[in-house]
Every structure is written in structure tokens, then in C-alpha cells.
Design a protein around this motif. Sequence first.
Motif, PDB file in Angstrom:
ATOM      1  N   TRP A 119       0.854  -1.177   0.000  1.00 22.04           N
ATOM      2  CA  TRP A 119       0.000   0.000   0.000  1.00 22.04           C
ATOM      3  C   TRP A 119       0.892   1.230   0.000  1.00 22.04           C
ATOM      4  O   TRP A 119       1.886   1.276   0.729  1.00 22.04           O
ATOM      5  N   ILE A 120       0.522   2.229  -0.778  1.00 26.84           N
ATOM      6  CA  ILE A 120       1.212   3.514  -0.793  1.00 26.84           C
ATOM      7  C   ILE A 120       0.183   4.554  -0.368  1.00 26.84           C
ATOM      8  O   ILE A 120      -0.887   4.685  -0.996  1.00 26.84           O
ATOM      9  N   ALA A 121       0.469   5.264   0.711  1.00 27.51           N
ATOM     10  CA  ALA A 121      -0.448   6.269   1.245  1.00 27.51           C
ATOM     11  C   ALA A 121       0.216   7.637   1.186  1.00 27.51           C
ATOM     12  O   ALA A 121       1.407   7.765   1.473  1.00 27.51           O
ATOM     13  N   LEU A 122      -0.552   8.640   0.829  1.00 29.95           N
ATOM     14  CA  LEU A 122      -0.052  10.004   0.712  1.00 29.95           C
ATOM     15  C   LEU A 122      -1.038  10.930   1.399  1.00 29.95           C
ATOM     16  O   LEU A 122      -2.246  10.849   1.142  1.00 29.95           O
ATOM     17  N   GLY A 123      -0.550  11.794   2.281  1.00 27.06           N
ATOM     18  CA  GLY A 123      -1.454  12.683   2.988  1.00 27.06           C
ATOM     19  C   GLY A 123      -0.775  13.936   3.493  1.00 27.06           C
ATOM     20  O   GLY A 123       0.443  14.092   3.397  1.00 27.06           O
ATOM     21  N   VAL A 124      -1.577  14.826   4.038  1.00 25.62           N
ATOM     22  CA  VAL A 124      -1.092  16.061   4.658  1.00 25.62           C
ATOM     23  C   VAL A 124      -1.392  15.969   6.149  1.00 25.62           C
ATOM     24  O   VAL A 124      -2.547  15.787   6.545  1.00 25.62           O
ATOM     25  N   ALA A 125      -0.345  16.095   6.945  1.00 26.61           N
ATOM     26  CA  ALA A 125      -0.459  15.976   8.397  1.00 26.61           C
ATOM     27  C   ALA A 125      -0.307  17.337   9.060  1.00 26.61           C
ATOM     28  O   ALA A 125       0.421  18.200   8.576  1.00 26.61           O
ATOM     29  N   GLN A 126      -0.998  17.486  10.186  1.00 27.44           N
ATOM     30  CA  GLN A 126      -0.758  18.598  11.101  1.00 27.44           C
ATOM     31  C   GLN A 126      -1.248  18.155  12.473  1.00 27.44           C
ATOM     32  O   GLN A 126      -2.432  17.874  12.657  1.00 27.44           O
ATOM     33  N   GLY A 127      -0.325  18.081  13.422  1.00 32.38           N
ATOM     34  CA  GLY A 127      -0.653  17.598  14.750  1.00 32.38           C
ATOM     35  C   GLY A 127      -1.547  18.522  15.548  1.00 32.38           C
ATOM     36  O   GLY A 127      -2.357  18.082  16.354  1.00 32.38           O
ATOM     37  N   ASP A 128      -1.423  19.825  15.336  1.00 33.43           N
ATOM     38  CA  ASP A 128      -2.248  20.822  16.014  1.00 33.43           C
ATOM     39  C   ASP A 128      -2.126  22.121  15.235  1.00 33.43           C
ATOM     40  O   ASP A 128      -1.211  22.279  14.414  1.00 33.43           O
ATOM     41  N   THR A 129      -3.002  23.082  15.470  1.00 32.18           N
ATOM     42  CA  THR A 129      -3.055  24.287  14.638  1.00 32.18           C
ATOM     43  C   THR A 129      -1.780  25.121  14.663  1.00 32.18           C
ATOM     44  O   THR A 129      -1.516  25.855  13.726  1.00 32.18           O
ATOM     45  N   GLU A 130      -0.978  25.015  15.720  1.00 30.66           N
ATOM     46  CA  GLU A 130       0.258  25.787  15.792  1.00 30.66           C
ATOM     47  C   GLU A 130       1.446  25.042  15.175  1.00 30.66           C
ATOM     48  O   GLU A 130       2.496  25.626  14.939  1.00 30.66           O
ATOM     49  N   LEU A 131       1.290  23.755  14.928  1.00 31.97           N
ATOM     50  CA  LEU A 131       2.389  22.916  14.450  1.00 31.97           C
ATOM     51  C   LEU A 131       2.503  22.963  12.934  1.00 31.97           C
ATOM     52  O   LEU A 131       1.554  23.318  12.234  1.00 31.97           O
ATOM     53  N   PRO A 132       3.668  22.588  12.402  1.00 31.45           N
ATOM     54  CA  PRO A 132       3.872  22.611  10.947  1.00 31.45           C
ATOM     55  C   PRO A 132       2.974  21.611  10.216  1.00 31.45           C
ATOM     56  O   PRO A 132       2.544  20.604  10.790  1.00 31.45           O
ATOM     57  N   PHE A 133       2.746  21.888   8.950  1.00 34.67           N
ATOM     58  CA  PHE A 133       2.141  20.914   8.054  1.00 34.67           C
ATOM     59  C   PHE A 133       3.253  20.005   7.547  1.00 34.67           C
ATOM     60  O   PHE A 133       4.404  20.435   7.419  1.00 34.67           O
ATOM     61  N   GLN A 134       2.889  18.773   7.243  1.00 39.23           N
ATOM     62  CA  GLN A 134       3.840  17.830   6.672  1.00 39.23           C
ATOM     63  C   GLN A 134       3.159  17.096   5.518  1.00 39.23           C
ATOM     64  O   GLN A 134       2.004  16.680   5.649  1.00 39.23           O
ATOM     65  N   LEU A 135       3.879  16.959   4.428  1.00 39.08           N
ATOM     66  CA  LEU A 135       3.453  16.083   3.353  1.00 39.08           C
ATOM     67  C   LEU A 135       4.076  14.736   3.671  1.00 39.08           C
ATOM     68  O   LEU A 135       5.299  14.627   3.766  1.00 39.08           O
ATOM     69  N   VAL A 136       3.247  13.733   3.916  1.00 39.64           N
ATOM     70  CA  VAL A 136       3.737  12.438   4.376  1.00 39.64           C
ATOM     71  C   VAL A 136       3.392  11.333   3.379  1.00 39.64           C
ATOM     72  O   VAL A 136       2.380  11.396   2.681  1.00 39.64           O
ATOM     73  N   ALA A 137       4.280  10.341   3.349  1.00 36.65           N
ATOM     74  CA  ALA A 137       4.047   9.149   2.534  1.00 36.65           C
ATOM     75  C   ALA A 137       4.352   7.929   3.381  1.00 36.65           C
ATOM     76  O   ALA A 137       5.275   7.943   4.205  1.00 36.65           O
ATOM     77  N   ALA A 138       3.564   6.898   3.164  1.00 42.25           N
ATOM     78  CA  ALA A 138       3.793   5.622   3.840  1.00 42.25           C
ATOM     79  C   ALA A 138       3.753   4.516   2.795  1.00 42.25           C
ATOM     80  O   ALA A 138       2.985   4.588   1.835  1.00 42.25           O
TER      81      ALA A 138
END
Length: 145
Positions: A119-138
Motif C-alpha cells: 500500500w502507498i499512502a499520501l497525505g497532509v499531516a498537522q498535529g495541532d493548529t500551531e504545528l507545521p504541516f507535513q506532506l507524508v508518505a507511507a
Amino acid sequence: MTTARHLTAIDRLLSLPFPGAFGRTDRGCSGVGYHLVDLATSEDFWDDDGTRREIVEEQYEAERDALAVLLTARWGEPQVFSLWSVFDRGMSGEDIPDPWDALSQSVPDVHLWRADGRWIALGVAQGDTELPFQLVAAVTETDPP
């Protein structure tokens, strides 16, 4: 962010064997049956009035969507898989396997493909509103829960 660099990172993940135990890398982590990486990370938003955060969120979603177009050309249309119920089930005590548990902590949904038994997963992460965005892949051999 460069799409070519992100494609190279995903291709590398697909070629790597999975480790026998959890370990961290400079851009993510790997464990039994999965690799999870941050392809890009934004600045944080501690001093933002909300306007910069909104712009960056749109930028990261656009980058995800552009990368998804290229991955779709390779593997066909993705499933857009909500991780809300995965998160909710994990918070209720269900044992959710990684990378799905880790993703569900900060990624609302992923674009998901199946290729070569992985499986290849692609998403946009953000742990909380003050934290950075991350483009993540698994990349994982573990089916989505």
C-alpha cells in the motif's frame, strides 16, 4: 517542495526492505511491515493570526494533489481513505497497527494505492493548529484497518 524529489523518495521506500524492529530516520520512521516519511515540512504557526496557516495548508494540499496525479498515472485512481474512524477506534482502545495508527494521529485522510503487494499512502499531516504541516508518505504491507 519538488515533485520529482518526492517521487524519488516514494520509489526508494518501495525498494527498501522492511526492518525487523522499529527505528527512526532523519525524515521519518520504519517498523515491521512499513516505512513512514515526511516528504516536506512547513514552518510552525505559533505567531500566526491564521492567515499564513491557511495559505500553507492550501499549498501542501496542492502539492499532495499534484503528486497524486503522477502516482495515479502509475497505479490508477487512488482510494481516498478517511482515517477518522481509525483514530476514533485507536482512542477507544483498539490496537491499530502502524503506520495506520501513526497516520491517524495527524492525517485526516490519505490517497491510497496498491502496487506490487504494498500500500502507498499520501497525505497532509498537522498535529495541532500551531504545528507545521507535513506532506507524508507511507509504504506498507499492512492492509488499512
